[in-house]
Scaffold this motif. Structure first.
Motif, PDB file in Angstrom:
ATOM      1  N   THR A  60      43.929  34.725  45.119  1.00 57.09           N
ATOM      2  CA  THR A  60      42.570  35.239  45.186  1.00 57.09           C
ATOM      3  C   THR A  60      42.231  35.688  46.596  1.00 57.09           C
ATOM      4  O   THR A  60      42.607  35.014  47.567  1.00 57.09           O
ATOM      5  CB  THR A  60      41.562  34.165  44.744  1.00 57.09           C
ATOM      6  OG1 THR A  60      41.865  33.765  43.404  1.00 57.09           O
ATOM      7  CG2 THR A  60      40.145  34.701  44.787  1.00 57.09           C
TER       8      THR A  60
ATOM      9  N   GLN B 212      39.003  37.983  48.916  1.00 58.39           N
ATOM     10  CA  GLN B 212      37.692  38.619  48.918  1.00 58.39           C
ATOM     11  C   GLN B 212      37.850  40.130  49.053  1.00 58.39           C
ATOM     12  O   GLN B 212      38.880  40.603  49.562  1.00 58.39           O
ATOM     13  CB  GLN B 212      36.846  38.081  50.071  1.00 58.39           C
ATOM     14  CG  GLN B 212      36.460  36.628  49.919  1.00 58.39           C
ATOM     15  CD  GLN B 212      35.483  36.181  50.982  1.00 58.39           C
ATOM     16  OE1 GLN B 212      35.352  36.808  52.034  1.00 58.39           O
ATOM     17  NE2 GLN B 212      34.783  35.098  50.717  1.00 58.39           N
TER      18      GLN B 212
ATOM     19  N   THR C 107      42.018  43.752  40.773  1.00 56.93           N
ATOM     20  CA  THR C 107      42.267  42.535  40.008  1.00 56.93           C
ATOM     21  C   THR C 107      43.105  42.849  38.779  1.00 56.93           C
ATOM     22  O   THR C 107      42.759  43.725  37.985  1.00 56.93           O
ATOM     23  CB  THR C 107      40.939  41.896  39.585  1.00 56.93           C
ATOM     24  OG1 THR C 107      40.218  41.491  40.754  1.00 56.93           O
ATOM     25  CG2 THR C 107      41.175  40.699  38.689  1.00 56.93           C
TER      26      THR C 107
ATOM     27  N   GLN D 113      49.114  36.651  39.068  1.00 56.37           N
ATOM     28  CA  GLN D 113      47.708  37.056  39.021  1.00 56.37           C
ATOM     29  C   GLN D 113      47.196  37.381  40.418  1.00 56.37           C
ATOM     30  O   GLN D 113      47.404  36.605  41.365  1.00 56.37           O
ATOM     31  CB  GLN D 113      46.848  35.942  38.417  1.00 56.37           C
ATOM     32  CG  GLN D 113      45.367  36.244  38.371  1.00 56.37           C
ATOM     33  CD  GLN D 113      45.013  37.334  37.373  1.00 56.37           C
ATOM     34  OE1 GLN D 113      45.500  37.336  36.241  1.00 56.37           O
ATOM     35  NE2 GLN D 113      44.160  38.264  37.790  1.00 56.37           N
TER      36      GLN D 113
ATOM     37  N   THR E  33      43.455  38.275  42.022  1.00 55.98           N
ATOM     38  CA  THR E  33      42.026  38.334  41.750  1.00 55.98           C
ATOM     39  C   THR E  33      41.288  38.667  43.042  1.00 55.98           C
ATOM     40  O   THR E  33      41.498  38.008  44.061  1.00 55.98           O
ATOM     41  CB  THR E  33      41.514  36.998  41.195  1.00 55.98           C
ATOM     42  OG1 THR E  33      42.221  36.683  39.994  1.00 55.98           O
ATOM     43  CG2 THR E  33      40.018  37.079  40.899  1.00 55.98           C
TER      44      THR E  33
ATOM     45  N   SER F 270      37.585  38.954  44.433  1.00 62.19           N
ATOM     46  CA  SER F 270      36.218  38.588  44.083  1.00 62.19           C
ATOM     47  C   SER F 270      35.538  37.940  45.267  1.00 62.19           C
ATOM     48  O   SER F 270      36.164  37.229  46.045  1.00 62.19           O
ATOM     49  CB  SER F 270      36.226  37.618  42.892  1.00 62.19           C
ATOM     50  OG  SER F 270      34.921  37.137  42.623  1.00 62.19           O
TER      51      SER F 270
END
Length: 123
Positions: A11, A13, A90, A118, A120, A122
């Motif tokens: 993940t 930003q 994403t 994965q 992501t 966000s």
């Protein structure tokens, strides 16, 4: 059987960076090309970036200038440096490769696949 093993992802930003790496299993023949696809639910996999043993590259239009593919293709490894990430990046990213090929373009797809990792983006 050739296996492609991915690492990285996770993940970040918006505006951040992530790096994906992929290596073929030991004993695999040298790849002609390796690359990365991505897929989101309900959509087909799309080629994001790829590179051939001769140095030809392909980048999907939306990642040009933000993503960089690099390879030690003689060692059957490939990496994707992803900068300036956007929420639309994403997806599940898949490593892909093939030991034969003739042309690198948006229609390329190799025979061997990784399991997917994965990514992501966000806040």
């Amino acid at each position: 059987q050739v296996r492609l093993v991915e690492s990285g992802g996770g993940t970040a930003q918006p505006g951040g960076s992530l790096r994906l790496s992929c290596a073929a299993s030991a004993g695999a023949f040298s790849m002609w090309a390796m690359g990365w696809f991505r897929q989101t639910p309900g959509k087909e996999r799309e080629l994001v970036a790829a590179v051939t043993s001769g140095g030809s590259t392909y980048y999907e239009e939306s990642v040009k200038g933000r993503f960089t593919i690099s390879t030690h293709i003689s060692e059957n490894t490939v990496a994707l440096q992803m900068n300036s990430l956007k929420p639309e990046d994403t997806a599940v990213y898949y490593c892909n490769g093939d030991i034969t090929g003739t042309t690198m373009n948006r229609d390329w797809s190799g025979y061997y696949w990784g399991q997917g990792t994965q990514v992501t983006v966000s806040s």
